[in-house]
Design a protein around this motif. Sequence first.
Motif, PDB file in Angstrom:
ATOM      1  N   ALA A 326       0.853  -1.191   0.000  1.00 16.23           N
ATOM      2  CA  ALA A 326       0.000   0.000   0.000  1.00 16.23           C
ATOM      3  C   ALA A 326       0.883   1.232   0.000  1.00 16.23           C
ATOM      4  N   ASN A 327       0.411   2.304  -0.640  1.00 17.55           N
ATOM      5  CA  ASN A 327       1.177   3.541  -0.743  1.00 17.55           C
ATOM      6  C   ASN A 327       0.194   4.696  -0.810  1.00 17.55           C
ATOM      7  N   SER A 328       0.456   5.756  -0.064  1.00 17.00           N
ATOM      8  CA  SER A 328      -0.421   6.922  -0.115  1.00 17.00           C
ATOM      9  C   SER A 328      -0.339   7.618  -1.461  1.00 17.00           C
ATOM     10  N   GLY A 329       0.728   7.354  -2.216  1.00 12.45           N
ATOM     11  CA  GLY A 329       0.827   7.840  -3.587  1.00 12.45           C
ATOM     12  C   GLY A 329       0.335   6.770  -4.540  1.00 12.45           C
ATOM     13  N   THR A 330       1.168   6.395  -5.482  1.00 14.55           N
ATOM     14  CA  THR A 330       0.829   5.338  -6.426  1.00 14.55           C
ATOM     15  C   THR A 330       1.532   4.059  -6.015  1.00 14.55           C
ATOM     16  N   MET A 416     -10.050  16.853  -0.637  1.00 10.60           N
ATOM     17  CA  MET A 416     -10.910  17.001  -1.808  1.00 10.60           C
ATOM     18  C   MET A 416     -10.119  16.786  -3.092  1.00 10.60           C
ATOM     19  N   CYS A 417      -8.934  17.418  -3.180  1.00  9.87           N
ATOM     20  CA  CYS A 417      -8.119  17.294  -4.389  1.00  9.87           C
ATOM     21  C   CYS A 417      -7.655  15.856  -4.611  1.00  9.87           C
ATOM     22  N   SER A 418      -7.349  15.137  -3.514  1.00  8.40           N
ATOM     23  CA  SER A 418      -6.790  13.789  -3.639  1.00  8.40           C
ATOM     24  C   SER A 418      -7.761  12.798  -4.263  1.00  8.40           C
ATOM     25  N   GLN A 419      -9.044  13.142  -4.326  1.00  5.88           N
ATOM     26  CA  GLN A 419     -10.036  12.246  -4.917  1.00  5.88           C
ATOM     27  C   GLN A 419     -10.145  12.398  -6.438  1.00  5.88           C
ATOM     28  N   LEU A 420      -9.461  13.379  -7.012  1.00  5.68           N
ATOM     29  CA  LEU A 420      -9.636  13.722  -8.420  1.00  5.68           C
ATOM     30  C   LEU A 420      -8.603  13.035  -9.303  1.00  5.68           C
ATOM     31  N   ASP A 421      -9.026  12.717 -10.533  1.00  5.60           N
ATOM     32  CA  ASP A 421      -8.068  12.226 -11.515  1.00  5.60           C
ATOM     33  C   ASP A 421      -7.364  13.418 -12.148  1.00  5.60           C
ATOM     34  N   SER A 422      -6.425  13.153 -13.055  1.00  3.35           N
ATOM     35  CA  SER A 422      -5.600  14.231 -13.592  1.00  3.35           C
ATOM     36  C   SER A 422      -6.417  15.266 -14.351  1.00  3.35           C
ATOM     37  N   ALA A 423      -7.433  14.815 -15.124  1.00  5.79           N
ATOM     38  CA  ALA A 423      -8.252  15.752 -15.895  1.00  5.79           C
ATOM     39  C   ALA A 423      -9.085  16.634 -14.978  1.00  5.79           C
ATOM     40  N   SER A 424      -9.732  16.014 -13.980  1.00 13.90           N
ATOM     41  CA  SER A 424     -10.557  16.784 -13.045  1.00 13.90           C
ATOM     42  C   SER A 424      -9.702  17.686 -12.179  1.00 13.90           C
ATOM     43  N   CYS A 425      -8.504  17.241 -11.861  1.00 20.15           N
ATOM     44  CA  CYS A 425      -7.602  18.028 -11.030  1.00 20.15           C
ATOM     45  C   CYS A 425      -7.286  19.355 -11.693  1.00 20.15           C
ATOM     46  N   SER A 426      -6.984  19.317 -12.974  1.00 15.31           N
ATOM     47  CA  SER A 426      -6.620  20.535 -13.699  1.00 15.31           C
ATOM     48  C   SER A 426      -7.776  21.512 -13.783  1.00 15.31           C
ATOM     49  N   ALA A 427      -9.011  20.975 -13.732  1.00 12.67           N
ATOM     50  CA  ALA A 427     -10.196  21.819 -13.873  1.00 12.67           C
ATOM     51  C   ALA A 427     -10.630  22.449 -12.560  1.00 12.67           C
ATOM     52  N   THR A 434       0.559  16.421  -9.448  1.00 13.59           N
ATOM     53  CA  THR A 434       1.988  16.321  -9.135  1.00 13.59           C
ATOM     54  C   THR A 434       2.732  15.386 -10.065  1.00 13.59           C
ATOM     55  N   GLY A 435       1.997  14.665 -10.905  1.00 15.73           N
ATOM     56  CA  GLY A 435       2.599  13.634 -11.737  1.00 15.73           C
ATOM     57  C   GLY A 435       2.136  12.264 -11.329  1.00 15.73           C
ATOM     58  N   SER A 436       1.681  12.123 -10.086  1.00 11.48           N
ATOM     59  CA  SER A 436       1.168  10.839  -9.622  1.00 11.48           C
ATOM     60  C   SER A 436      -0.160  10.972  -8.891  1.00 11.48           C
ATOM     61  N   GLN A 437      -0.487  12.179  -8.410  1.00  8.73           N
ATOM     62  CA  GLN A 437      -1.738  12.374  -7.703  1.00  8.73           C
ATOM     63  C   GLN A 437      -2.087  13.852  -7.689  1.00  8.73           C
ATOM     64  N   CYS A 438      -3.355  14.136  -7.334  1.00  5.92           N
ATOM     65  CA  CYS A 438      -3.834  15.503  -7.257  1.00  5.92           C
ATOM     66  C   CYS A 438      -3.664  16.002  -5.828  1.00  5.92           C
ATOM     67  N   ARG A 439      -3.076  17.181  -5.677  1.00  8.59           N
ATOM     68  CA  ARG A 439      -2.837  17.755  -4.349  1.00  8.59           C
ATOM     69  C   ARG A 439      -3.249  19.220  -4.343  1.00  8.59           C
ATOM     70  N   ALA A 440      -3.508  19.749  -3.155  1.00 12.33           N
ATOM     71  CA  ALA A 440      -3.850  21.154  -3.005  1.00 12.33           C
ATOM     72  C   ALA A 440      -2.647  22.026  -3.330  1.00 12.33           C
ATOM     73  N   THR A 441      -2.910  23.166  -3.974  1.00 15.04           N
ATOM     74  CA  THR A 441      -1.835  24.119  -4.258  1.00 15.04           C
ATOM     75  C   THR A 441      -1.774  25.221  -3.213  1.00 15.04           C
ATOM     76  N   SER A 442      -2.798  25.302  -2.366  1.00 16.37           N
ATOM     77  CA  SER A 442      -2.808  26.220  -1.226  1.00 16.37           C
ATOM     78  C   SER A 442      -3.521  25.507  -0.084  1.00 16.37           C
ATOM     79  N   ASN A 443      -3.503  26.096   1.098  1.00 14.57           N
ATOM     80  CA  ASN A 443      -4.071  25.412   2.266  1.00 14.57           C
ATOM     81  C   ASN A 443      -3.496  24.006   2.352  1.00 14.57           C
ATOM     82  N   ILE A 444      -2.181  23.961   2.282  1.00 13.68           N
ATOM     83  CA  ILE A 444      -1.478  22.684   2.155  1.00 13.68           C
ATOM     84  C   ILE A 444      -1.543  21.881   3.442  1.00 13.68           C
ATOM     85  N   SER A 445      -1.231  20.601   3.334  1.00 17.80           N
ATOM     86  CA  SER A 445      -1.228  19.718   4.487  1.00 17.80           C
ATOM     87  C   SER A 445       0.000  19.983   5.361  1.00 17.80           C
TER      88      SER A 445
END
Length: 643
Positions: A326-330, A416-427, A434-445
């Motif tokens: 298991a991996n929190s990324g890919t 919220m961002c982590s649930q999105l695929d690459s296409a939805s992330c950009s929108a 990030t190249g492997s997952q969708c992450r927040a660009t502000s209000n970071i963890s």
Amino acid sequence: MRKIKAVKMMAAVVLMGVAVFAAGCGGGGSNAGGSMKLRLEAPRVALGTAGSGSETISATIDVLSYNASGTSTAVVETTNLPNIFSMSWDESTYSSSSGTETMPSNPSFFIANIPPASNYIVRSAITYSVTYTPSAVRTAAQTATGTQTYTGTSYYGALVDSVTAGNTSNVTINATSTVIALATLRYAITKSAALGDTSVITDTVKSKIAAVATADSEGVSYCMYGASVDNNYSDPFVVSGWSADCVTALDAIITAANIPSGTSTGGGSTGGGGSTTPTVPDVSGTYIGVNAGADQLGTTNQEFYAMKDQMVCNTQTATCQHTELANSGTTDTTTSTTGYTIDANRILSFTEYPNIHGYVSEDGSMIFITKTSPGSEGELFSELYVKKGSGMSAASLSGEYIIHKMGVKISEQDMMCSQLDSASCSANSGCGWTGSQCRATSNISEPETSRMNITFDGAGNLTYSYTARSSASSLNSGSDTYTVSSDGTVTTTNSALSGVLSANGNVFVLVDTSPNDGFIGIAVGVKKPTAPIGMSGSFYVTSMIVDYTGSTVPFSVDSDFGYTTPTSETTGTYQGLFCSYSQECTTPDPYTMTPGTDGTFSDVEHGSVGVMSPDGKFFIMTVAQSGWTSTVNGEIELSYGIR
């Protein structure tokens, strides 16, 4: 390729080798020890043909032994060699060939009464003084035409194989011998061995290092000429002064030397005649590891991740198979196989991964590994493995434990961002791929360490309460249920934590790789001892240190691997062996542990609190105070040690 830096003088200055015999008399009378005959191939300064001047070289010589921490001791008094070389020249008589003239024949200098031993280092401090009058301005950098004076000190040395009573060792000191001596010293430190320990610093080790170490070895200029103030260079034979670049260069030489471990990768044995071969732990079996790490460090795609993997080792083939579970990324489910060796100190190395180092418990039930060099992927991590057992159940996990956690507290935006695929992330505004997952660009963890007390009833029920958190989160409490399978696999019902319990029930490792519950990270639990236990004996330790800055790239990470040398059950020093921040590997760091009444201990100076397992063979520590400030503001840390 980076070459050795020239002495930092005016642009016309060049270095030329001059072979000299140190002139003098080594004293008479009976010699209870051994002697050395020195040949010093010192650099000298020449200033070209357009001008006149004079040059004088002097030296001091020390014979040094080194302990396992890299601290030196002079074994004889310093030898002073004044004016071992001098010359004058003018424009009509000086030519470039005169710079290669050797010294007139002089009596050899002997250092006598040296205690018999192996692997001393002879260090020479070369002091030069040059007076020079150029006849014309020759470069833009040279504006002065009057008499100029230059002075400076540089350091050279050599490794001496052995000194025996009544015999003389011939020693040549030059740039190449310096690199060989420094690389051999670095190797001894990485093996926690004194330089004079011939069971570690063998003839094979020295010959392999000598075969690849040269004055032009990549980066060694950072050792020999890495710090200069007015042409006075730092002493490379003072280990605490080694820079990160120097350590990297010496480690590269050691890697290139391809030194065999000289130990078995299977079980040890006891030979006849009372001679015992160090027992190498049996690592056959299946291990579950939990990994807290970060990759793509220093980029806007930087990520902290949590991972669980399986490692199956076979002592017959000396190989281990790795599979991510298991991996929190890919998650990469590809199984990879690598060879391994375990040396006499139980330090674990992998054939295909020279930047990953580990340590094995005496009984082979626990292993930690750490990656201290980011490499092209920018990744650093520490991982703790526990071997699976058999015949276990919920009753095997019973009583009070102290859990130490490290991970990332996930913001709502990040979830919220982590649930999105690459296409939805950009929108989506506020999200980025990030190249492997969708992450927040502000209000970071926010990275977080924490400690909690947890009680298992042995029947599948648990209660917990937080005692410290590095973030501003509340110290909440609650309850849950758990299961333990026959091989020690642990799962919880209301959280995403899962892992494995050690066969003796003293330690468990858990991981949460799902951001959906607001946290990704690892948790290590240690059974609470009935009374405080001191740190008797030496421990090998790995640490993961996170500096939270709150910027777009939210954290910086360091990892290191080293060992403790106790001076009592509460005091001692820590010496790094492999460090992403090389300063941790140069200077021994003292510690003082204060035992608590609840089975914990604290190191107030470093802001950490830990707990020792009931058998005294494993500990875990965290820096988890909210707002803790040490050398680096906002630093949090997770460390674990195996005796």
